[in-house]
Design an enzyme around this catalytic site. Structure first.
Site, short mmCIF file in Angstrom:
data_model
loop_
_atom_site.label_atom_id
_atom_site.label_comp_id
_atom_site.label_asym_id
_atom_site.label_seq_id
_atom_site.Cartn_x
_atom_site.Cartn_y
_atom_site.Cartn_z
N SER A 96 -7.44 11.51 1.13
CA SER A 96 -8.08 12.35 0.13
C SER A 96 -7.37 12.28 -1.21
O SER A 96 -6.33 11.68 -1.36
CB SER A 96 -8.14 13.78 0.64
OG SER A 96 -7.07 14.05 1.51
N ASN A 142 0.72 11.14 5.80
CA ASN A 142 -0.49 10.81 6.53
C ASN A 142 -1.51 11.92 6.59
O ASN A 142 -2.68 11.68 6.89
CB ASN A 142 -0.14 10.32 7.94
CG ASN A 142 0.45 8.93 7.88
OD1 ASN A 142 -0.23 8.00 7.49
ND2 ASN A 142 1.73 8.81 8.23
N THR A 186 -0.99 -1.17 7.57
CA THR A 186 -1.14 -2.42 8.30
C THR A 186 0.05 -3.35 8.05
O THR A 186 0.57 -3.40 6.94
CB THR A 186 -2.42 -3.11 7.79
OG1 THR A 186 -3.52 -2.40 8.31
CG2 THR A 186 -2.50 -4.56 8.19
N THR A 234 0.87 -1.19 0.00
CA THR A 234 0.00 0.00 0.00
C THR A 234 0.91 1.24 0.00
O THR A 234 1.37 1.63 -1.06
CB THR A 234 -0.97 -0.02 1.20
OG1 THR A 234 -0.22 -0.13 2.41
CG2 THR A 234 -1.94 -1.18 1.07
#
Lengths: 410, 410
Positions: free
Chosen positions: A410, A405, A195, A158
């Site tokens: 968005s 972050n 994660t 990710t």
């Protein structure tokens, strides 16, 4: 935002050999990303022994619930992991999405849903449209190949800036067994896209209860010893699979003398993957190793080590190349564990910053500043109270972390 | 680096009236700063009742040790506070520096050392040269005036961008009593220069044990409910003084019906000062209010509220104007307190983000984005489990925080 590769990335990524009994494939379901794979499958043609460690979050994702329910069965035939959507905090629809995904995988592999394991990583709170997997999953399971490791590691990324791969071999009963692992994560552990997921596969015939015992024994000093921001994901998952294809008598007992080389290789592999995650910490510019010794217990040492590694002020000092040992004292003090201010010894690398509770008599600011220019900083604290020790791994806190972050969703 | 004033600073600073029985002065000892005062004294011509709450750090500063030893005496004649050097982690020399400072103050005020209270805030680990106070302290104590509040509040600033002042009055026995307070801090609580210090003075005749009981009762919802970075200083100190100059019968009993208006004013003043500290959080651009309800207890609610307010991912989301309620779920989950994912309700301001564990059916991204543009963001989480509630105050995490703390010491 197209992140550049972490400056702490390994110079070469490991090339993983095949492991008998497992095939892998990556595919694109278009959940969030364009022009890249976002699903990977691992297929075990015969049931593999499985063990796992799952997030302690009180608000786990639906796939974590799914794995927790299936782990006691001890057998795996398919693992499905998607990136882009965490299927977390999605209520009943989340549970329905895991059930549907598992059913598709089970049908395609010809197994029970109880032998299907699932992970999802990505945005929280967006419903996961499992129908998007239809066709894609079946096709991926059909075409999975033993050499699919690199593509699989990339499909689960990710905010990761590099794929995380590791491999080890161990001689058991005079035979070489292989352990492969892939992981993702660039926070320990951030919820949205950072994660921590890790999957380890070996061809050694390790019974599920023994595999679980080994995982439990080593997770504390590896995956639970790393931190990027102290935030714990709803989805953290470490799974280990043993296909048993290697033709040696089964390993079932912690006291089996043949176990030692396998256990050493597993612990080493877990440490390698864990450290790769820190090296890809969001916005990282420096790796922080924290060695605590002289605590009243190992658990006390662990709490103090993580208090230091998680302190925003220690982390920003590192980012600034500042050997700010006062902030280390602060972090020891706030941990709440037994500590005697006037007995603390603190070193940065081999340089003594403080001893017996005050600045070292031969403290050398210039040497310290020079040491802090490096990209791997070791902070060692001796509490001089007992025998407890622990090593934690963290990283600095940079303006890039904030940018990543603050911009993320968005 | 010359910090600009926090965008969340009050538009006007309170003008503090005189409080009978106390005189103040500021002075320059040149400890670290040039061209500004770095010492302040409060002088009580008659012994004032004193109460205090001190850092829970296991590695407290020497002045904290000093105050802890003197508090049981219950009487204060002089308070000396310096900025620029925390006198923390300075070993035996630190204790010697407090003793010398107290002796100078006691001699000048004509009191016992046990009636002198001390605080220091600034760099950790640098020996404090108390000899620098010689002459300066005596002179300041001599010229202290009842109207010295503003100068005193400015002399104790470190990374603070504005002085923190508050005043209240309460009618007790038909007579108006006054409560004045000053504070410093721009981290809850950062060690180097962002320690939280607060001093409250009233002319009401409140006995020391009662003053301590009131402080204990209200510190939890005020000074202990704020956080900037979750780092706890070695030097945090809140002291309250009662000069007793107001001519009403002494307040000695928690059950005294005359106490209510005084207690209300005190709690309000403490909340005001605490909030000013958050409003000056290092690098702050948005204030975060976290309201937890429906927890199994108030203590459980407090832990969850601070888990949210301290989460780097919630804080960076705020900085980015992102109503990232998934990160709020993460922070609830990692707190380790009882929570049922599928019963959570989450609001930003009055806008419902999630209900019954999933995104609200009428979730309106545009309205949410608009709300997040404000500079005061309220996050409300109802756990729907019990009656426990708590409100915490925090702020966002910005690139400026990193810049301030990466640059600080050097």
């Amino acid at each position: 935002m197209t992140p550049k590769v972490s400056p702490l990335a390994p110079s070469e990524y490991a090339t993983l050999p095949q492991v008998g009994g497992v095939r892998l494939a990556a595919a694109s379901a278009g959940l969030k990303y364009r022009d890249r794979d976002d699903v990977m499958v691992m297929v075990f043609d015969r049931p593999a022994a499985i063990a796992g460690v799952l997030t302690r979050s009180r608000c786990p994702s639906a796939p974590v619930d799914w794995c927790r329910a299936n782990l006691p069965g001890g057998a795996a035939r398919v693992l499905v992991v998607n990136s882009g959507n965490a299927n977390a905090f999605t209520g009943k629809r989340g549970a329905a999405a895991t059930a549907l995904t598992a059913q598709m995988a089970a049908d395609a592999a010809g197994c029970e849903r109880g032998e299907v394991f699932l992970s999802s990583t990505g945005v929280i709170g967006e419903p996961l449209e499992a129908a998007r997997f239809d066709g894609i999953l079946q096709q991926a399971i059909g075409r999975a190949q033993p050499e699919g490791w690199d593509a699989a590691a990339r499909a689960i990324m990710t905010t990761d800036t590099f794929p995380k791969l590791a491999t080890r071999t161990a001689a058991v009963d005079g035979m070489a067994v292989t352990l492969n692992g892939i992981a993702k994560g660039s926070g320990m552990i951030a919820p949205d896209m950072a994660t921590m997921l890790a999957y380890i596969v070996t061809d050694a015939p390790v019974a599920a209860p023994l595999l679980q015992a080994l995982l439990n024994r080593h997770v504390n000093a590896t995956f639970n010893a790393i931190t990027v921001d102290g935030d714990t994901s709803t989805s953290d998952t470490v799974l280990a699979f043993a296909t048993g294809v290697a033709e040696i008598p089964a390993l079932t007992d912690l006291d089996d003398p043949r176990l030692a080389p396998f256990e050493a290789a597993l612990a080493d592999l877990m440490g390698d993957l864990a450290l790769q995650i820190v090296r890809d910490g969001e916005g990282v510019s420096k790796l922080m190793r924290v060695d605590i010794s002289g605590a009243i217990s190992d658990e006390s040492a662990r709490i103090i080590a993580l208090s230091i590694a998680n302190s925003p002020l220690v982390k920003t000092a590192l980012a600034g190349g500042d050997a700010n040992w006062g902030r280390v004292v602060m972090a020891v003090g706030k941990a709440g564990e037994p500590a005697d201010r006037d007995r603390l010894d603190i070193r940065f690398g081999d340089l003594v910053a403080a001893t017996d509770g005050e600045r070292a008599p031969d403290y050398d600011e210039a040497a310290m500043t020079d040491y802090m220019r490096g990209d791997e900083i070791r902070i060692a604290v001796d509490l001089n109270l007992g025998e407890g020790a622990f090593t934690a791994w963290g990283c600095d806190l940079t303006a890039d972390y904030v940018a990543i972050n603050a911009d993320y969703r968005s």
